[in-house]
Design a protein around this motif. Structure first.
Motif, PDB file in Angstrom:
ATOM      1  N   ASN A   1       4.025   0.981  -2.367  1.00 38.12           N
ATOM      2  CA  ASN A   1       2.683   1.277  -2.869  1.00 38.12           C
ATOM      3  C   ASN A   1       1.686   1.226  -1.714  1.00 38.12           C
ATOM      4  OD1 ASN A   1       0.389   1.685  -4.343  1.00 38.12           O
ATOM      5  ND2 ASN A   1       0.438  -0.294  -5.404  1.00 38.12           N
TER       6      ASN A   1
ATOM      7  N   SER B   1      -1.387   1.874  -1.866  1.00 38.49           N
ATOM      8  CA  SER B   1      -2.686   1.369  -2.309  1.00 38.49           C
ATOM      9  C   SER B   1      -2.792  -0.142  -2.157  1.00 38.49           C
ATOM     10  CB  SER B   1      -2.927   1.760  -3.776  1.00 38.49           C
ATOM     11  OG  SER B   1      -2.946   3.169  -3.916  1.00 38.49           O
ATOM     12  N   ASN B   2      -1.665  -0.792  -1.988  1.00 32.54           N
ATOM     13  CA  ASN B   2      -1.671  -2.233  -1.763  1.00 32.54           C
ATOM     14  C   ASN B   2      -2.114  -2.499  -0.325  1.00 32.54           C
ATOM     15  OD1 ASN B   2      -1.195  -4.956  -1.452  1.00 32.54           O
ATOM     16  ND2 ASN B   2       0.874  -4.903  -2.305  1.00 32.54           N
TER      17      ASN B   2
ATOM     18  N   THR C   1       0.532  -3.327   2.314  1.00 35.41           N
ATOM     19  CA  THR C   1       1.550  -2.368   2.742  1.00 35.41           C
ATOM     20  C   THR C   1       1.313  -1.861   4.164  1.00 35.41           C
ATOM     21  OG1 THR C   1       1.992  -1.685   0.467  1.00 35.41           O
ATOM     22  CG2 THR C   1       2.627  -0.157   2.216  1.00 35.41           C
TER      23      THR C   1
END
Length: 277
Positions: free
Chosen positions: A204, A206-207, A210
């Motif tokens: 992900n 959007s994390n 990450t």
């Protein structure tokens, strides 16, 4: 000075000029392990090219320097062997034909002729399109191939199962095949053991963690294939290029200071047999 000049002249008469060229190639080859160890891959590739070039030139010079009698004798021997091989092949074919014609049963003759014609038809008339082709090269990989230096990229989606789902389909080549074209290091790969958990933590974008994890693995660029929003902003990533079916981001986040501890915890929870070295 005269002694050195005389020594060089003696060595030049003693050894052919090709020896110096081949020696230079061997010296270049000997330096390759040190260049690879220092992670200077571009210089190592250039040195390997020069070494190969010197070897080819040296061998060609050795062949040219062969005495004419020796070369002529060698060519005559090759010619005689070729003629002898062709004569043996002709005799075998003639014997096979004569034996076939003497066969009383027409069925065996028909089978032999049909088999030969079928093999020739398959070999020369039927187009074989079973090879994997990389063409046409997507523009994102053309752009990537033009980027200088050795660095690592990550391609999204990272979960292998998504390859067979929409928007990917059976006609789309898996993008990991294009590594042989752009030549950059690839973060994606066969997930196993610890890698399966790494995959889950970085799938992900959007994390905010990450990009930090990717930075910890020295990932420089992220390619998002078939993005729903080509201009989607991500924390820790900077949009570099937008292509029809992909967006390229540069990793600007700092490496995660917590990820090594999380990775150790993951390894502790796994069985020793599942760990990837």
């Amino acid at each position: 000075m005269a002694d050195i000049t005389d020594w060089i002249a003696i060595q030049y008469r003693k050894y052919p000029a090709s020896s110096a060229i081949i020696l230079a190639a061997l010296v270049l080859i000997a330096t390759l392990p040190f260049m690879i160890t220092s992670q200077n891959e571009s210089a190592a590739e250039r040195i390997a090219d020069y070494a190969y070039f010197f070897l080819v030139i040296g061998v060609l010079m050795r062949i040219i320097n062969l005495k004419s009698k020796t070369l002529k004798k060698w060519l005559d021997a090759v010619k005689n062997k070729v003629i002898k091989a062709l004569a043996s092949f002709y005799a075998y074919c003639k014997k096979f034909y004569n034996d076939l014609m003497r066969t009383p049963n027409l069925k065996y003759k028909t089978i032999a002729v049909v088999t030969i014609l079928t093999m020739l038809f398959i070999e020369y008339a039927v187009p074989l399109n079973f090879t994997t082709t990389l063409n046409p090269i997507p523009p994102e990989y053309q752009w990537l191939a033009n980027q200088t230096g050795s660095f690592t990229i990550a391609e999204y989606p990272v979960i292998p199962e998504i390859y067979s789902a929409e928007p990917f389909n059976a006609s789309d080549p898996y993008y990991i095949f294009y590594q042989q074209f752009h030549g950059k290091k690839l973060f994606n790969g066969a997930w196993n053991g610890v890698g399966k958990f790494v995959e889950q933590d970085v799938q992900n974008l959007s994390n905010p963690q990450t990009p930090q994890i990717l930075a910890w693995y020295n990932v420089s660029y992220v390619i998002v294939h078939y993005p729903s929003n080509p201009y989607q902003p991500y924390q820790g990533l900077s949009l570099v290029e937008v292509f029809p079916n992909a967006s390229v981001y540069k990793v600007t986040a700092s490496p995660s200071i917590y990820w090594p501890y999380q990775l150790q915890q993951i390894e502790k929870n796994l069985k020793p047999t599942t760990l990837v070295p």
